[in-house]
Design a protein around this motif. Structure first.
Motif, mmCIF file in Angstrom:
data_model
loop_
_atom_site.group_PDB
_atom_site.id
_atom_site.type_symbol
_atom_site.label_atom_id
_atom_site.label_comp_id
_atom_site.label_asym_id
_atom_site.label_seq_id
_atom_site.Cartn_x
_atom_site.Cartn_y
_atom_site.Cartn_z
ATOM 1 N N UNK A 250 4.270 1.833 2.354
ATOM 2 C CA UNK A 250 5.236 2.887 2.047
ATOM 3 C C UNK A 250 4.466 4.192 1.919
ATOM 4 N N UNK A 251 5.023 5.268 2.465
ATOM 5 C CA UNK A 251 4.259 6.521 2.579
ATOM 6 C C UNK A 251 5.024 7.708 2.006
ATOM 7 N N UNK A 252 4.281 8.679 1.523
ATOM 8 C CA UNK A 252 4.845 9.968 1.139
ATOM 9 C C UNK A 252 4.615 10.909 2.319
ATOM 10 N N UNK A 253 5.690 11.485 2.809
ATOM 11 C CA UNK A 253 5.768 12.329 4.006
ATOM 12 C C UNK A 253 6.271 11.482 5.169
ATOM 13 N N UNK B 45 0.842 -1.194 0.000
ATOM 14 C CA UNK B 45 0.000 0.000 0.000
ATOM 15 C C UNK B 45 0.878 1.246 0.000
ATOM 16 N N UNK B 46 0.500 2.218 -0.841
ATOM 17 C CA UNK B 46 1.198 3.503 -0.925
ATOM 18 C C UNK B 46 0.218 4.609 -0.554
ATOM 19 N N UNK B 47 0.579 5.430 0.441
ATOM 20 C CA UNK B 47 -0.253 6.570 0.837
ATOM 21 C C UNK B 47 0.462 7.850 0.430
ATOM 22 N N UNK B 48 -0.306 8.852 -0.036
ATOM 23 C CA UNK B 48 0.314 9.999 -0.690
ATOM 24 C C UNK B 48 0.604 11.194 0.203
#
Length: 383
Positions: A301-304, A272-275
């Motif tokens: 995996x995350x953005x921020x 899962x990718x969160x933005x």
């Protein structure tokens, strides 16, 4: 050491003690006009001895400058803006400027009101996170009035003003490439993707695949979707539209509900990718409610890169935006314009960094078979 005073010291008293005219003392303390180094030293020592405090309003009337920078933040409570503001404040203070911070809550009307307030306060320049990337006539009016504007995080289409942004496409692409390299093929995405209707998603993916999307004209969340799509395409993978979840609101609660729906489905993703940070918080809430273990049951995996991501076990692999650097880059730009720089507007694009922790595992580590990862998507579009 300054003398203790019971009333405000006037510039006349400073001039008398320094043995100069009131006009000369005014030039030295106001920072305008010419005076010799010897005279400047005498006036400053007299001002310090008397405990003189300059009248900034009066100085502004003389010089046309208030030594202040106005900042319009989307959400001052957010760690995102707090780090940027610190960078701006550090640079401004070193240059003898103060900052006036206002909040828009990402609401256009509040942004207009904030900008109007800053204009009334006669700030020398503004640093703004625009909430509307198309019209933003209030910002165009500010620029037309001669007040320097620096945009951060986002760009208003056609606005001739400096900007400091992050390469969201590159950062998101790095995330997905990392997950693909670990063997994952079904990679979910949780993003607010505001400003578009649900029906626009399929059209957007088709346009992006044919090179008809300008990432620079998009909101950050849509730029990160572009990175997601590019990583899939370059790896020769199709994108399952059921795995791309548009939350439609900047809300952790809404992100949680969308994540629950995605992870409880029969064809749930293996990664899962969160933005952004708020989407990540909502997703983590859902993962906890479902009692899923990272990365055994699901890779994330995350953005921020937020503080709590470092303290979890395992830590969360995430893209770290150079937030303080954004502030430290934006402040000199606006200060340069205030000082009279009339060169063409600059576009500063900073590169984020991928922080490796323990939330992404190889697909076999998650105990999933190759047959399950290669199962045919229910509804897909070539990206």
């Amino acid at each position: 050491m300054a003398e203790k005073r019971t009333k405000n010291v006037t510039i006349i008293e400073v001039a008398r003690l320094a043995g100069v005219s009131t006009a000369t003392a005014g030039r030295v303390l106001g920072g305008y006009g010419y005076s010799s180094e010897q005279i400047r030293d005498k006036v400053r020592k007299a001002a310090e001895q008397l405990g003189y405090r300059p009248n900034l309003l009066a100085r502004g009337l003389i010089t046309g400058k208030t030594q202040t920078i106005g900042v319009v933040a989307g959400d001052m409570e957010s760690p995102f803006y707090a780090s940027i503001l610190r960078g701006i404040a550090d640079v401004a203070r070193n240059r003898g400027f103060g900052i006036v911070v206002t909040n828009s809550d990402e609401i256009l009307q509040r942004e207009r009101e904030a900008v109007q307030l800053l204009m009334e306060k006669q700030v020398d320049g503004m640093i703004v996170t625009p909430s509307d990337l198309q019209s933003s006539n209030h910002l165009r009016n500010v620029v037309a009035a001669g007040c320097p504007v620096v945009q951060i995080d986002r760009l208003v289409h056609g606005l001739e003003a400096d900007s400091v942004t992050v390469d969201n496409v590159k950062g998101a692409k790095a995330c997905i490439e990392h997950v693909i390299a670990a063997g994952h093929r079904r990679i979910g995405l949780i993003s607010e993707l505001e400003q578009f209707t649900a029906g626009d998603l399929k059209s957007f993916i088709d346009l992006e695949a044919h090179g008809r999307v300008d990432p620079g004209a998009l909101y950050p969340s849509w730029q990160r979707l572009v990175g997601y799509l590019q990583a899939h395409r370059e790896a020769g993978l199709s994108v399952d539209l059921d795995l791309v979840r548009r939350v439609g609101a900047y809300s952790a609660k809404a992100a949680k509900e969308e994540t629950l729906d995605l992870l409880q489905g029969s064809g749930r993703p293996t990664a899962l990718f969160t933005t952004d940070g708020l989407m990540s918080a909502g997703a983590m809430d859902a993962i906890s409610e479902l009692a899923l273990e990272l990365p055994q049951d699901l890779s994330l995996i995350c953005f921020d890169d937020l503080e709590w991501m470092r303290f979890l076990r395992p830590g969360i692999t995430a893209i770290a935006q150079p937030l303080n650097e954004m502030g430290r880059t934006a402040a000199p730009l606006v200060l340069s314009r205030i000082s009279g720089d009339r060169s063409p507007s600059q576009r500063q694009v900073l590169t984020p960094a991928l922080r490796m922790r323990g939330s992404v595992a190889g697909l076999k580590t998650q105990g999933l078979s190759r047959s399950s990862e290669q199962s045919k998507p229910r509804r897909s579009a070539k990206a």
